[in-house]
Design a protein around this motif. Structure first.
Motif, PDB file in Angstrom:
ATOM      1  N   GLY A 153       1.968  11.291   8.790  1.00 50.12           N
ATOM      2  CA  GLY A 153       1.535  11.102   7.238  1.00 50.12           C
ATOM      3  C   GLY A 153       1.645   9.709   6.631  1.00 50.12           C
ATOM      4  N   LEU A 154       2.137   8.695   7.346  1.00 48.50           N
ATOM      5  CA  LEU A 154       2.739   7.654   6.444  1.00 48.50           C
ATOM      6  C   LEU A 154       1.401   6.818   6.090  1.00 48.50           C
ATOM      7  CD1 LEU A 154       4.640   5.756   5.333  1.00 48.50           C
ATOM      8  CD2 LEU A 154       4.728   4.328   7.578  1.00 48.50           C
ATOM      9  N   ALA A 155       0.398   6.836   6.916  1.00 46.90           N
ATOM     10  CA  ALA A 155      -0.839   6.010   6.546  1.00 46.90           C
ATOM     11  C   ALA A 155      -1.441   6.614   5.494  1.00 46.90           C
ATOM     12  CB  ALA A 155      -1.699   5.848   7.606  1.00 46.90           C
ATOM     13  N   THR A 156      -1.689   8.148   5.547  1.00 46.61           N
ATOM     14  CA  THR A 156      -2.443   8.549   4.264  1.00 46.61           C
ATOM     15  C   THR A 156      -1.656   8.665   3.148  1.00 46.61           C
ATOM     16  OG1 THR A 156      -1.629  10.737   5.209  1.00 46.61           O
ATOM     17  CG2 THR A 156      -3.698   9.998   5.894  1.00 46.61           C
ATOM     18  N   ALA A 157      -0.274   8.574   3.202  1.00 45.38           N
ATOM     19  CA  ALA A 157       0.451   8.694   2.007  1.00 45.38           C
ATOM     20  C   ALA A 157       0.521   7.308   1.413  1.00 45.38           C
ATOM     21  CB  ALA A 157       1.962   8.791   2.269  1.00 45.38           C
ATOM     22  N   VAL A 158       0.384   6.264   2.366  1.00 46.45           N
ATOM     23  CA  VAL A 158       0.190   4.801   1.583  1.00 46.45           C
ATOM     24  C   VAL A 158      -1.211   4.368   0.926  1.00 46.45           C
ATOM     25  CG1 VAL A 158       0.239   2.450   2.455  1.00 46.45           C
ATOM     26  CG2 VAL A 158       2.250   3.858   3.252  1.00 46.45           C
ATOM     27  N   ARG A 159      -2.198   4.977   1.523  1.00 47.86           N
ATOM     28  CA  ARG A 159      -3.521   4.640   1.345  1.00 47.86           C
ATOM     29  C   ARG A 159      -4.275   5.939   0.665  1.00 47.86           C
ATOM     30  NH1 ARG A 159      -7.650   5.192   5.267  1.00 47.86           N
ATOM     31  NH2 ARG A 159      -6.697   6.351   7.235  1.00 47.86           N
TER      32      ARG A 159
END
Length: 237
Positions: free
Chosen positions: A88-94
């Protein structure tokens, strides 16, 4: 008292995770303060494909099966992530839709971190953006390695690299055996091979004393020899 126990558990998991243990102690403390414990039953969703999700998730115990399935097509399993890993890091960042389904594999405990709290933390400590970019870069490199392995690596080596990659999310120092949570059927889907061929290769590795297949798990029995079979460049999931 409950919040203190949650903090201690999340802080310990971060310190044992190969993805986060390099952070400074003060940064680990602050990150653990932001986390909230979430308990999932087997097959319960943490995130759904297409849904907008604003959280980073770190696995404390159990496992998370990440997969997707297009209409009329068979399911593809990306990974069964174990303790120390994250998603979920990528979706949290963008602030973007999640690209796969993430379900608990067995009873699973997660630490959830909201994107606004994470953004505030890294804005306060700009050096952490470097760590975020490193995590995203490693995931891109991992995706490229998976494509290469599934195209050209011999099946026994492919199995060894997968099992090690999943195991390496946690600190393995001092461990003689490592249990990796996944079924043989899911491993076959990850490797892009039929179940019968995958099972035959697993049995051959068992006869060599490298691994032991069990119920919803595969145990690594000889880490040094499995690492030798896997070769260089194994990246933690």
């Amino acid at each position: 008292m409950l919040r203190r126990r949650e903090f201690g558990r999340i802080r310990s998991a971060l310190a044992s995770s190969s993805h986060f243990q390099a952070l400074a102690a003060a940064d680990l403390d602050r990150l653990a303060e932001l986390g909230r414990l979430q308990r999932l039953r087997h097959a319960e969703h943490a995130a759904r494909s297409g849904a907008r999700d604003d959280q980073l998730w770190i696995i404390l115990s159990g496992a998370v099966r990440v997969s997707s399935q297009a209409p009329g097509a068979k399911e593809y399993v990306y990974a069964v992530l174990g303790p120390g890993s994250y998603f979920g890091l990528a979706t949290a960042v963008r602030d973007a839709p999640f690209a796969a389904d993430a379900r608990a594999f067995g009873a699973t405990d997660l630490a959830a971190f909201r994107d606004d709290a994470l953004a505030a933390m890294v804005d306060e400590r700009p050096r952490l953006w470097r760590h975020v970019s490193e995590l995203l870069s490693r995931r891109l490199r991992l995706a490229l390695l998976i494509m290469r392995d599934n195209s050209v690596a011999p099946l026994p080596e492919r199995i060894a690299r997968r099992l090690l990659g999943h195991a390496l999310s946690s600190d393995l120092r001092g461990l003689k055996e490592v249990q990796v949570r996944m079924t043989q059927a899911d491993l076959a889907l990850m490797l892009g091979k039929g179940r019968s061929r995958t099972n035959a290769a697993i049995k051959a590795l068992e006869r060599r004393g490298l691994i032991r297949a069990g119920y919803r798990s595969i145990t690594i029995l000889d880490l040094p020899r499995l690492k030798a079979l896997a070769g260089r460049g194994v990246t933690a999931y």
